[in-house]
Design an enzyme around this catalytic site. Structure first.
Site, PDB file in Angstrom:
ATOM      1  N   TYR A  17       7.431 -36.234  -1.032  1.00 41.89           N
ATOM      2  CA  TYR A  17       8.202 -35.603  -2.102  1.00 41.89           C
ATOM      3  C   TYR A  17       9.696 -35.651  -1.818  1.00 41.89           C
ATOM      4  O   TYR A  17      10.135 -35.409  -0.687  1.00 41.89           O
ATOM      5  CB  TYR A  17       7.808 -34.131  -2.232  1.00 41.89           C
ATOM      6  CG  TYR A  17       6.568 -33.889  -3.054  1.00 41.89           C
ATOM      7  CD1 TYR A  17       6.456 -34.367  -4.364  1.00 41.89           C
ATOM      8  CD2 TYR A  17       5.512 -33.161  -2.521  1.00 41.89           C
ATOM      9  CE1 TYR A  17       5.321 -34.124  -5.110  1.00 41.89           C
ATOM     10  CE2 TYR A  17       4.365 -32.917  -3.270  1.00 41.89           C
ATOM     11  CZ  TYR A  17       4.281 -33.401  -4.565  1.00 41.89           C
ATOM     12  OH  TYR A  17       3.164 -33.154  -5.303  1.00 41.89           O
ATOM     13  N   LYS A  47      -6.169  -6.174  13.940  1.00 39.14           N
ATOM     14  CA  LYS A  47      -5.886  -6.141  12.503  1.00 39.14           C
ATOM     15  C   LYS A  47      -5.667  -7.559  11.974  1.00 39.14           C
ATOM     16  O   LYS A  47      -5.499  -8.492  12.766  1.00 39.14           O
ATOM     17  CB  LYS A  47      -4.651  -5.267  12.253  1.00 39.14           C
ATOM     18  CG  LYS A  47      -3.399  -5.765  12.970  1.00 39.14           C
ATOM     19  CD  LYS A  47      -2.299  -4.714  12.971  1.00 39.14           C
ATOM     20  CE  LYS A  47      -1.057  -5.268  13.653  1.00 39.14           C
ATOM     21  NZ  LYS A  47      -0.007  -4.250  13.783  1.00 39.14           N
TER      22      LYS A  47
END
Ligand SMILES: *Cc1c(COP(=O)(O)O)cnc(C)c1O
Length: 346
Positions: free
Chosen positions: A246, A36
């Site tokens: 940042y 899956k």
């Protein structure tokens, strides 16, 4: 063709070796494979092809469109769809060679009315309270006369030493013993590690196939399957007192050599690796410096002075270590990768 700027290097031999170990640990039970979420991000088609060649005959996906993608490769193996059938799935399901795993009384009735005695799988809930029929549902005679291939349940705590494992095993054995079915199946990867008692007729490993370590028993045996590679866009140097990235979370105490990589959290290299992740190149371990940004990550390359703009580096993506480092699960770390990556099977 446009050049893919990021790579997932996927080790097919390691995948097959992991499946063989899980098959051995499954005792007399057959060993299947959960493919899956596109083979946990690795590419379900390649996984099916390699594991079928290794002898795997049972595959599991979550949805019917995942089933459609792998069915052409399934050959004589079996494919089960774990979410069962909603009304909208029925026409596709009836035209498909895959079997639904029926989870609710409504799904059972829907299949019984439309499928004319065709085989299905059935999920029983034995204490997880996720998907599956309860003991009370079964007691109503809901399943009488249904052609059940595989009767399943799922373990909630198999990755822990919990009393719940044995409780679920006992409930499954008792409940499944009263329902006619060709096979019974309980164990995922961690369940296989719990011992052959948990194997029943068929096991359903996922994460361990792809290099996840579900329990200590698998440590040192399960091999890493997925490696993550990125390219250097820019080399630079930050002087003492300068910050990087940042929010200036890193300030250089002395001059540092830096390389800026073309990978960031939009690529699945999550912000949790800020200041903690590592890259590997030229035999050196290179720390992630400052914050991971959306498409960029900076590493310190003092230990690898020859790296240049355009060179490739591997991010350290040992799943167990990366999970410990990032606070995420091995499952999340795998399934989040891949949208911008080229998948290179070796
Ligand atoms: C995903 C899944 C598996 C595989 O589990 P892992 O923990 O990845 O080994 C097995 N059974 C069911 C029902 C699942 O949903």
């Amino acid at each position: 063709m446009t050049h893919f700027p990021l790579r997932l290097r996927i080790d097919g031999q390691a995948l097959v070796s992991n499946w063989r170990w899980l098959a051995g640990r499954s005792g007399p039970a057959a060993c299947g494979a959960a493919v899956k979420a596109n083979g946990y991000g690795t590419g379900a088609g390649e996984v099916v092809t390699l594991l079928r060649a290794a002898g795997c005959r049972d595959f599991f996906v979550a949805t019917w469109n995942e089933a459609e993608a792998v069915l052409p490769l399934i050959g004589d193996a079996s494919l089960s769809v774990l979410h069962g059938v909603q009304e909208e799935d029925m026409s596709g399901a009836l035209a498909s060679a895959a079997r639904p795993v029926l989870n609710t009384p409504l799904q059972v009735r829907r299949w019984r009315e439309a499928a004319g005695g065709r085989a299905c799988d059935v999920m029983l809930d034995t204490g997880m309270n996720r998907l599956g029929l309860t003991e009370a549902d079964v007691a109503t005679g809901l399943l009488d006369g249904l052609a059940i291939d595989t009767l399943m349940s799922h373990l909630a705590c198999a990755d822990e030493d919990s009393a719940m494992n044995e409780r679920q095993r006992g409930r499954f054995a008792a409940l499944a013993g009263s329902i006619p079915a060709r096979r019974r199946s309980l164990a995922n990867s961690a369940g296989i590690c719990l011992g052959a008692d948990y194997g029943f007729d068929l096991t359903r490993p996922g994460i361990a196939l792809y290099g996840g370590i579900p329990r200590p028993e698998a440590q040192g045996i399960i091999r890493q399957v997925v490696r993550l590679e990125a390219q250097i866009i820019q080399r630079r140097r930050a002087d003492a007192g300068e910050s990087v990235g940042y929010n200036a979370t890193f300030t250089a105490e002395r001059p540092v050599e830096l390389a800026v990589l073309n990978i960031g959290y939009a690529d699945g290299y999550l912000r949790g690796f800020s200041g903690r992740g590592r890259a590997l190149a030229e035999g050196a371990v290179l720390p992630v410096i400052g914050r991971v940004s959306m498409d960029l990550t900076t590493i310190g390359v003092d230990a690898a002075p020859h790296l240049r703009e355009g060179d490739w580096v591997a991010l350290d993506y040992d799943l167990a270590a990366a999970a410990a480092q990032s606070g995420l699960s091995q499952y999340e770390l795998l399934t989040i990768l891949g949208r911008r990556h080229q998948r290179l099977w070796t």
